[in-house]
Design a protein around this motif. Sequence first.
Motif, short mmCIF file in Angstrom:
data_model
loop_
_atom_site.label_atom_id
_atom_site.label_comp_id
_atom_site.label_asym_id
_atom_site.label_seq_id
_atom_site.Cartn_x
_atom_site.Cartn_y
_atom_site.Cartn_z
N GLY A 55 0.79 -1.21 0.00
CA GLY A 55 0.00 0.00 0.00
C GLY A 55 0.83 1.27 0.00
N THR A 56 2.14 1.11 0.18
CA THR A 56 3.04 2.27 0.20
C THR A 56 3.94 2.27 -1.03
N LEU A 57 4.59 1.13 -1.29
CA LEU A 57 5.41 0.98 -2.49
C LEU A 57 4.86 -0.07 -3.46
N ILE A 58 4.17 -1.07 -2.94
CA ILE A 58 3.69 -2.16 -3.79
C ILE A 58 2.20 -2.40 -3.60
N PRO B 268 2.06 3.10 -8.80
CA PRO B 268 2.50 4.16 -9.70
C PRO B 268 3.42 5.14 -8.97
N SER B 269 4.52 5.48 -9.60
CA SER B 269 5.49 6.46 -9.07
C SER B 269 6.35 5.91 -7.93
N ALA B 270 6.14 4.66 -7.49
CA ALA B 270 6.93 4.13 -6.38
C ALA B 270 8.41 4.02 -6.73
N LYS B 271 8.70 3.56 -7.93
CA LYS B 271 10.10 3.43 -8.34
C LYS B 271 10.78 4.80 -8.36
N GLU B 272 10.08 5.79 -8.92
CA GLU B 272 10.62 7.15 -8.96
C GLU B 272 10.82 7.69 -7.55
N VAL C 288 11.46 6.01 -4.75
CA VAL C 288 12.62 5.38 -4.11
C VAL C 288 13.92 5.93 -4.70
N GLU C 289 13.97 6.05 -6.01
CA GLU C 289 15.19 6.55 -6.66
C GLU C 289 15.46 7.99 -6.27
N LYS C 290 14.42 8.80 -6.19
CA LYS C 290 14.59 10.20 -5.80
C LYS C 290 15.01 10.30 -4.33
N ALA C 291 14.39 9.48 -3.48
CA ALA C 291 14.74 9.50 -2.05
C ALA C 291 16.19 9.07 -1.83
N ASN C 292 16.65 8.14 -2.64
CA ASN C 292 18.01 7.63 -2.51
C ASN C 292 19.06 8.70 -2.79
N ASP C 293 18.67 9.76 -3.49
CA ASP C 293 19.60 10.84 -3.83
C ASP C 293 19.94 11.72 -2.63
N PHE C 294 19.02 11.76 -1.63
CA PHE C 294 19.27 12.69 -0.52
C PHE C 294 19.09 12.07 0.87
N ILE D 291 7.97 12.13 -0.84
CA ILE D 291 9.40 12.33 -1.06
C ILE D 291 9.68 13.72 -1.62
N ASP D 292 8.85 14.19 -2.52
CA ASP D 292 9.00 15.55 -3.04
C ASP D 292 8.93 16.57 -1.90
N TYR D 293 8.01 16.36 -0.98
CA TYR D 293 7.89 17.26 0.18
C TYR D 293 9.17 17.21 1.03
N LEU D 294 9.66 16.01 1.32
CA LEU D 294 10.85 15.87 2.16
C LEU D 294 12.09 16.47 1.48
N LYS D 295 12.18 16.29 0.17
CA LYS D 295 13.31 16.85 -0.56
C LYS D 295 13.28 18.37 -0.50
N SER D 296 12.11 18.95 -0.68
CA SER D 296 11.97 20.41 -0.62
C SER D 296 12.30 20.92 0.78
N ALA D 297 11.82 20.18 1.79
CA ALA D 297 12.10 20.59 3.17
C ALA D 297 13.58 20.54 3.47
N LYS D 298 14.25 19.50 2.97
CA LYS D 298 15.69 19.37 3.18
C LYS D 298 16.46 20.49 2.49
N LEU D 299 16.07 20.82 1.26
CA LEU D 299 16.74 21.89 0.52
C LEU D 299 16.54 23.24 1.20
#
Length: 215
Positions: free
Chosen positions: A9-12, A84-88, A90-96, A204-212
């Motif tokens: 329900g979160t990634l799969i 949908p979008s789970a792979k993206e 994870v890959e985006k989260a792995n960057d930061f 993840i988009d929210y967390l990335k923005s918060a981190k930046l």
Amino acid sequence: MIILFDLDGTLIDSTEAILESFHNSFDVFGVQHADDEAIKALIGHPLDVMYRELGVAEERVWDFVQTYKEHYRDISTQKTQLLPSAKEAVEKANDFASLGIVTTKTGKYSQILMEHFGLMDKFDVLIGREHVENPKPHPEPILKALEAFDTTNKEIYMIGDTRMDMLSAKNAGIKSIGVTSGYDNKEELKKFTDMIFSDSLEAIDYLKSAKLSHS
């Protein structure tokens, strides 16, 4: 930053595999089948708890669980898909961030699934049902996962789709993010967390923005 993900329900989406495995076990033991909606309402709990809630007698619960696992093992990769979008996500989260998986699914099968989807190498740790005595909502799975990281001065988040994930995070003293891509709806999740998004990528988009914004 450390981000822990739930799986179902979160990634799969393994609803089809879960339902088929439950119905197979009811067939094997010749008992009345539980309704699909009743089964889905319990996803996120350990299998033994699910079977008890569905009316299986205590002395037969673990026989049902074993039969379920045998069938699930054979069909899981064919009847499970990434959300949908789970792979993206994870890959985006792995960057930061450093990543982990905390699930109530059997860890062995969870790892096979994530390897099948080509994502296992993005995670530093995977904690499944067999790795802990006390599953979510107990804090043990999250605390066990965090042993794999240096948590000093790190923001730590648990992303999940059910109250079990939110409660486990609260009990472990970390932040929680709910996603409505799974089994609990927004109204239910709002009882347990202040941060709710439509799916893991939005989180993840929210967390990335918060981190930046804090860097």
